[in-house]
Design an enzyme around this catalytic site. Structure first.
Site, PDB file in Angstrom:
ATOM      1  N   GLY A 173      51.599  27.930  63.610  1.00  0.00           N
ATOM      2  CA  GLY A 173      52.402  26.920  62.930  1.00  0.00           C
ATOM      3  C   GLY A 173      51.929  25.499  63.171  1.00  0.00           C
TER       4      GLY A 173
ATOM      5  CG  ASN B 276      62.265  23.376  67.000  1.00  0.00           C
ATOM      6  OD1 ASN B 276      62.462  22.448  66.216  1.00  0.00           O
ATOM      7  ND2 ASN B 276      61.785  23.190  68.208  1.00  0.00           N
TER       8      ASN B 276
ATOM      9  CD  GLN C 110      62.230  28.473  65.617  1.00  0.00           C
ATOM     10  OE1 GLN C 110      62.990  29.428  65.644  1.00  0.00           O
ATOM     11  NE2 GLN C 110      61.335  28.275  66.560  1.00  0.00           N
TER      12      GLN C 110
ATOM     13  CB  SER D 177      54.127  30.768  63.628  1.00  0.00           C
ATOM     14  OG  SER D 177      53.308  31.172  64.698  1.00  0.00           O
ATOM     15  N   GLY D 178      53.370  33.931  63.022  1.00  0.00           N
ATOM     16  CA  GLY D 178      53.652  35.344  63.186  1.00  0.00           C
ATOM     17  C   GLY D 178      54.526  35.691  64.374  1.00  0.00           C
ATOM     18  CG  HIS D 179      54.655  33.302  68.135  1.00  0.00           C
ATOM     19  ND1 HIS D 179      55.473  32.842  69.141  1.00  0.00           N
ATOM     20  CD2 HIS D 179      54.197  32.209  67.492  1.00  0.00           C
ATOM     21  CE1 HIS D 179      55.503  31.518  69.113  1.00  0.00           C
ATOM     22  NE2 HIS D 179      54.739  31.122  68.117  1.00  0.00           N
TER      23      HIS D 179
ATOM     24  CB  THR E  94      35.373  35.235  62.555  1.00  0.00           C
ATOM     25  OG1 THR E  94      34.010  34.803  62.598  1.00  0.00           O
ATOM     26  CG2 THR E  94      35.438  36.735  62.336  1.00  0.00           C
TER      27      THR E  94
ATOM     28  CB  CYS F  59      56.289  22.906  72.018  1.00  0.00           C
ATOM     29  SG  CYS F  59      55.982  24.321  70.959  1.00  0.00           S
TER      30      CYS F  59
END
Length: 394
Positions: free
Chosen positions: A72, A152, A180, A200-202, A238, A326
């Site tokens: 993110g 968040n 979020q 974001s994936g997590h 990659t 964060c």
């Protein structure tokens, strides 16, 4: 530790077994680089293409509008810096809010040093941005509006569709940090007139280190990371194939159970809020009571230091936070809580509890029971609380 209760899902989430299982073959069996031309690499390329389509469908976008990033924060940086670079000939004015994630705020500070001007919008006591104030802030040289989908820390969901409509009417690009909100509430980039979106994936039971940028087709936005020709020449590097596959699987799971998850988490969230408000004195709910993420609660407890509360909760096996992961380690109170009008001494006593679909009522009951004891203990050692009680009884 006999108990383990995880209530910090806004910081990160458990990778679901189905997600891990989907990722595994791309570490060991189909490990080819999707940018290579031989047939073995084709399996990896196919997986990336299918993942892109899954995520695009979830956002009501096209696959050509989805770009994979490292998370993110990278997506937020890309949205702001690339827009500033591409549209600086039109103007150098950006609009955002005072409660954005630091990935936005610190990027705005960087751009200000490059000669851009940023308007930081106030929010109300619930953390809501007023669309009328957004419109008032627009100038002839405004090139971008960036307002987060949901906060968040306090969970407030912003009036994104209204802001998107205003931006479109004025010919200004609109970006939303949806880290979020993505996977937790419905998002339709077309109906909401969103030009760029970060996720974001997590945050949705996917892996860490993978994110996305939605960029509306036709936007003249340059690369953020230069090098190879990946991501249609817009994001070199990659491909993180296992991460991309895991992200898409997490989106697939979130999509399949979204309505049930929202209902369950909302009911459990409101149960927690009710218990805290009725059983713990001098507790203030932060964020909008109804326009908020299904899994988010944030309270300030007067006469309490948030750090002490977290340490004592941890000793009871409960994982929670006082705000954004964060900024953990910062001694300053949350910029979000200050922006909604809380004084420093109250903002220091915040506790964010964020649920998941696996959180149980029993876990919430245990948490509230222990929290009551902890707060009573900490207040018994507080001279400020002692003075307050004396004044109340005088």
């Amino acid at each position: 530790m006999s108990k383990f209760i995880y209530l910090d899902n806004a910081a990160t989430t458990q990778v679901y077994p189905e997600v891990l299982k989907a990722m595994e073959p791309y570490f060991t069996e189909y490990y080819g680089n999707p940018s290579s031309i031989y047939s073995f690499a084709g399996e990896s390329k196919k997986a990336v293409d299918e993942a892109r389509q899954t995520i695009a469908d979830f956002l009501h976008a096209t696959s050509e509008e989805i770009y994979f990033t490292g998370g993110g924060s990278e997506s937020d940086n890309w949205a702001l810096k690339a827009t500033a670079e591409a549209y600086k000939s039109k103007g150098k004015h950006i609009i955002t809010s005072k409660i954005e994630h630091h990935a936005i705020l610190h990027t705005c500070e960087y751009l200000e040093k490059q000669g851009f001007e940023v308007t930081y919008l106030d929010v109300d006591e619930n953390g809501l941005v007023n669309p009328e104030e957004v419109e008032k802030a627009i100038r002839p040289d405004t090139i971008l509006i960036s307002v987060m989908f949901a906060n968040n820390e306090i969970g407030t969901i912003e009036p994104i569709a209204e802001i998107g409509k205003i931006a479109k009417e004025h010919g200004v690009l609109f970006h939303t940090d949806a880290v979020q909100a993505f996977g937790h509430v419905p998002i339709d980039v077309e109906k909401m007139n969103i030009d760029m979106l970060s996720a974001s994936g997590h945050k949705i039971n996917g892996p860490k280190g993978i994110g996305l940028m939605y960029i509306r087709k036709g936007l003249k936005l340059g690369s953020f990371i230069h090098g190879g020709a990946q991501e249609r020449h817009r994001r070199a590097g990659t491909h993180n194939v296992p991460g991309i596959v895991g992200f898409a699987k997490a989106v697939e799971l979130a999509s399949a159970h979204l309505e049930e998850r929202i209902k369950y988490e909302t009911e459990l969230r409101d149960y927690y809020i009710h218990r805290v408000e009725t059983e713990i004195p001098y507790a203030k709910l932060n964020g909008d009571r109804t326009s908020r993420l299904p899994n988010n609660t944030n309270f300030c407890f007067r006469f309490i230091e948030g750090e002490s509360m977290l340490i004592l909760l941890d000793q009871k096996g409960i994982c929670a936070s006082s705000g954004s992961a964060c900024t953990s380690g910062s001694l300053d109170p949350s910029h979000v809580l200050l922006a909604i009008g809380l004084p420093h001494e109250i903002a220091h006593g915040s506790l964010r509890v964020t649920l998941s679909e696996k959180t149980t009522k029993e876990e919430i009951d245990y948490t509230v029971d222990e929290l009551k004891k902890i707060i009573e203990r900490l207040r018994s050692m507080s001279p400020l609380y002692e003075d307050f009680v004396k004044k109340q009884s005088a």
